[in-house]
Write a protein that holds these residues in place. Structure first.
Motif, short mmCIF file in Angstrom:
data_model
loop_
_atom_site.label_atom_id
_atom_site.label_comp_id
_atom_site.label_asym_id
_atom_site.label_seq_id
_atom_site.Cartn_x
_atom_site.Cartn_y
_atom_site.Cartn_z
N VAL A 455 42.16 53.34 28.49
CA VAL A 455 41.37 53.78 29.63
C VAL A 455 42.01 55.06 30.13
O VAL A 455 43.17 55.06 30.54
CB VAL A 455 41.35 52.74 30.76
CG1 VAL A 455 40.60 53.29 31.98
CG2 VAL A 455 40.71 51.44 30.29
N GLY A 456 41.26 56.15 30.09
CA GLY A 456 41.79 57.44 30.52
C GLY A 456 41.13 57.84 31.83
O GLY A 456 39.91 57.79 31.96
N VAL A 457 41.94 58.22 32.82
CA VAL A 457 41.40 58.66 34.11
C VAL A 457 41.83 60.10 34.31
O VAL A 457 43.02 60.40 34.40
CB VAL A 457 41.93 57.78 35.26
CG1 VAL A 457 41.34 58.22 36.58
CG2 VAL A 457 41.63 56.31 34.99
N LYS A 460 38.58 65.45 37.80
CA LYS A 460 37.36 66.18 37.48
C LYS A 460 37.39 67.55 38.10
O LYS A 460 37.78 67.71 39.25
CB LYS A 460 36.17 65.39 38.03
CG LYS A 460 34.82 65.96 37.66
CD LYS A 460 33.73 65.38 38.53
CE LYS A 460 33.33 64.00 38.10
NZ LYS A 460 32.18 63.52 38.87
N ALA A 493 27.58 56.80 28.70
CA ALA A 493 27.16 55.63 29.48
C ALA A 493 27.63 55.85 30.91
O ALA A 493 28.75 55.54 31.26
CB ALA A 493 27.77 54.37 28.91
N VAL A 495 27.93 55.36 34.82
CA VAL A 495 27.76 54.33 35.85
C VAL A 495 27.09 54.97 37.06
O VAL A 495 26.25 54.39 37.71
CB VAL A 495 29.14 53.75 36.24
CG1 VAL A 495 29.03 52.88 37.47
CG2 VAL A 495 29.69 52.94 35.07
N THR A 496 27.49 56.20 37.37
CA THR A 496 26.87 56.93 38.49
C THR A 496 26.22 58.18 37.93
O THR A 496 26.62 58.66 36.87
CB THR A 496 27.95 57.35 39.50
OG1 THR A 496 28.94 58.11 38.80
CG2 THR A 496 28.61 56.13 40.12
N LEU A 498 25.48 61.85 36.98
CA LEU A 498 26.37 62.99 36.85
C LEU A 498 26.01 64.05 37.88
O LEU A 498 24.85 64.20 38.23
CB LEU A 498 26.27 63.58 35.44
CG LEU A 498 26.88 62.74 34.31
CD1 LEU A 498 26.54 63.34 32.96
CD2 LEU A 498 28.38 62.62 34.47
N ASN A 549 41.15 52.14 37.33
CA ASN A 549 40.98 53.32 38.16
C ASN A 549 41.81 53.16 39.45
O ASN A 549 42.37 54.11 39.97
CB ASN A 549 39.50 53.53 38.49
CG ASN A 549 39.26 54.86 39.18
OD1 ASN A 549 40.06 55.79 39.06
ND2 ASN A 549 38.16 54.96 39.91
#
Lengths: 560, 149
Positions: A455-457, A460, A493, A495-496, A498, A549
């Protein structure tokens, strides 16, 4: 960048600096140290400068360089502490033993001609040096701007082997150019290649390893072997440096840490005016650089970075045969491609040195290689193993063998502690790092295997950021390159929804978690520094976290 | 707003600064200050000096290691008003040893010139020391309770 991160960018082995630079002293030490240093100054009515300035935590010590003339070669017949191997693990053990056992007498026996030195600069910092005599001085600039030698200590730190038995306060003696060829565990003694024997009370095996080679090269004959470098030691660095000044084309076979670092170092060198004619090729079977370590999207990103360092990357390359024709090497790949080059550097792994296993009757691990030792690094009574050659039991992560500098330091230190009666298991998790040129770097800890789910966070980039502004703010120098990155090919995919600004995949800063049975067993800090303690804590806890996260928040990736 | 993507077994999340502003709900295991396995700082929980602390570098293990340990121990346990003032001999021995290894412990030349102003240096030094001692009294509880970083 590390420099803008403030205090020691890399943790571990902080050096107190009573008289100069307090920024590297942990808060709970600061007062003690500054009071001591002040009292010291006061007592002597002058300040004594002890050059313990903040060293890069990757190095054990900051001491001015000196030449590497080794100490006396006379062989003592007995040493209470005998350390076989003269690398990082051995030196760390020697220091640990001396710290804990006052007046300890420690003998290091190494088949190399050099005093103990650190390996990472051989494939990194030494190549970035502007000094034309760097192959002689072996000095490099640390991330904090200060220069140091790759040797842990100058010759004056050590005592002569003859003096070992009689020295009032003991010391560390190094016997260079001598190889231990036989070990008699029952008799507590070893035999050297000159037939002399040394008996011991406690023994450490820290024999490291030998670079692997490709079978196709070994079978290719002497002409090919002469144009091939297996990179590990100081002499290999000097030899490759020499080759790089004369050859027109160098090909590195191997896509891991060493191969990629050397490729970037040579590629960067060919971008400067001195070596503008040098072609640097890197080939490996994986799809991208660090393919066995980084998840695919990050491995791809890294490969693009390597290419920007001036390297011609040939991925998914399997070498079928190598021939020498008209004084040039011809590498035939299994898919039919032909690569012509002047010189090959094979960086395809390390074979741990277990030569003494047979005579000593020590167990060798069939899964990981190396000597099999317990959680306290012990093989048998009075015999410990540390560093690259040790296959040990990690209470948290299971049995493993680790080939990194910091592990050599941590395990060497632990072995030294246990040789002086500590009985402590491997617990403080070691870390490692890699640089892709001086502008991009990552630190890692634990099991970092690309076959594990990750899992990469990542931080942004906002619509307000310009590539230039982001570069200056974060100091990473990557944003400008990210415009031309390929986006991921897999379906998205979300979730929110873009945001309106379609951002390219920009892995500028972030943290990547590696999971095994839902527990974090490895972490990479991608262009974020000074966060290793929290990463270490998460691995130590070994907890299942429902939302990674939330765990990522602990790293403050948006800050410098 | 954060965005999430899945590439096979690998999950990729992009987060803004605002996304990460709310406090983390991740729970960490409470640290045991007396865990014998843990790496220790300079001063151990029992008050003794950890000579193997990485922060000491090679000071405790080099040729002047014994002298350094004697001086620092004396200082550490010193109960004098001017802490360490009962350790002059040990400090001197340490300095003498270090002077024999200039490569390992280089001296700064300009600082050794003030022999004549020795008294005044000690005076002003004494004032400063008592000031920092006051500081140490107030901040000591914090120092002792700080977990090893």
């Amino acid at each position: 960048t590390r420099a803008s991160a403030g205090s020691c960018g890399r943790e571990h082995d902080l050096i107190i600096s009573p008289f100069f630079d307090n920024s590297c002293i942990p808060v709970d030490h600061l007062l003690t140290v500054s009071l001591f240093s002040f009292a010291f100054c006061l007592a002597l009515s002058c300040s004594l400068s002890v050059p313990l300035s903040c060293a890069c935590c990757r190095c054990l010590m900051h001491i001015p360089a000196a030449d590497s003339t080794p100490a006396s070669l006379k062989v003592p017949s007995h040493s209470p502490y005998l350390l076989i191997g003269g690398g990082t693990a051995s030196f760390a053990a020697a220091r640990s033993i001396r710290a804990r056992d006052p007046g300890a007498r420690v003998l290091i026996v190494t088949d190399e001609p050099d005093l103990p030195y650190m390996r990472p600069p051989l494939s990194k910092e030494l190549w970035f040096s502007d000094d034309p005599s760097v192959t002689e001085t072996l000095r490099f600039k640390q991330w904090n701007g200060k220069e140091r030698s790759i040797y842990f200590q100058p010759p004056s730190f050590y005592i002569n082997s003859e003096e070992l038995a009689s020295a009032e306060n003991g010391g560390v003696a190094v016997l260079t150019g001598k190889k231990v060829v036989h070990m008699d565990v029952r008799g507590n003694k070893v035999k050297l290649d000159d037939d002399t024997e040394i008996s011991y009370d406690k023994c450490l095996i820290a024999t490291g390893g030998v670079p692997r080679n490709l079978q196709v090269i070994e079978r290719a004959g002497e002409e090919v072997m002469k144009k091939t470098t297996l990179f590990r030691k100081i002499e290999d660095f000097k030899s490759l440096d020499n080759v790089s000044r004369n050859a027109k084309s160098i090909t590195i076979i191997g896509g891991g840490f060493l191969g990629s670092e050397l490729a970037c170092a040579l590629g960067r060198r060919c971008k400067t005016t001195r070596q503008s004619g040098l072609e640097v090729i890197q080939m490996f079977p994986e799809k991208g650089n660090m393919g066995k370590v980084l998840p695919e999207y990050l491995s791809n990103w890294t490969t693009e970075k390597v290419k920007r360092e001036g390297v011609k990357v040939i991925a998914e390359a399997l070498v079928k045969s190598v021939t020498c024709k008209d004084d040039k090497l011809e590498i035939h790949l299994k898919d039919g491609r032909l690569v012509k080059t002047d010189h090959i550097v094979a960086a395809v792994g390390l074979e741990p040195n277990v030569d003494l296993a047979k005579s000593a009757g020590l167990e060798v691990d069939s899964d990981f290689g190396g000597y099999r030792v317990n959680a306290e690094l012990q093989a048998r009574s009075n015999i410990w193993v540390a560093g690259d050659a040790a296959c040990f039991y990690d209470i948290r992560l299971g049995r493993r063998r680790v080939e990194h500098h910091d592990h050599a330091v941590v395990s060497g230190r632990l072995a030294g502690e246990n040789m002086t009666g500590a009985s402590k298991p491997y617990w403080h998790q070691s870390m490692f790092w890699s640089d892709l040129g001086p502008d991009v770097g990552y630190e890692a800890i634990g099991i970092v295997d690309s076959s594990l789910p990750t899992v990469g966070v990542f931080a942004k980039a906002t619509a307000k950021d310009t590539p230039k502004a982001a570069t200056e703010k974060s100091g990473t120098g990557i944003r400008s390159e990210s415009e031309t990155e390929d986006t991921a090919t897999s379906p998205v995919a979300s979730v929110t929804p873009l945001p309106p600004v379609a951002h390219k995949d920009d892995y500028g800063k972030g943290v990547i978690f590696y999971l095994r049975d839902k527990v974090v067993v490895g972490i990479i800090l991608w262009n974020v520094f000074n966060r290793m303690p929290i990463a270490r804590k998460i691995i130590k806890d070994g907890e299942e976290h429902a939302d990674l996260n939330e765990v990522a928040k602990l790293f403050n990736i948006h800050e410098d | 707003m954060s965005s999430v993507r899945q590439e096979g077994k690998d999950k990729i999340i992009f987060v803004t600064k605002e996304d990460h502003e709310t406090p983390s709900s991740a729970e960490l295991v409470e640290e045991d200050p007396n865990d014998p396995y843990e790496e220790r700082g300079l001063i151990l929980p029992n008050g003794e000096i950890n000579w193997n602390c990485p922060c000491l570098g090679g000071m405790a293990s080099g040729p002047c290691g014994t002298e350094f340990k004697d001086a620092f121990s004396c200082f550490h346990y010193s109960k004098e008003e001017v802490k360490g003032s009962d350790c002059l001999e040990q400090f001197r021995a340490m300095q003498e040893c270090m002077q024999r290894y200039p490569e390992l412990y280089p001296q700064e030349d300009e600082k050794s010139s003030s022999k004549t102003s020795q008294d005044s240096t000690e005076e002003s030094g004494a004032n400063s020391t008592s000031a920092s001692e006051q500081d140490s009294n107030t901040s000591q509880p914090d120092t002792e309770s700080t977990a090893e970083s």
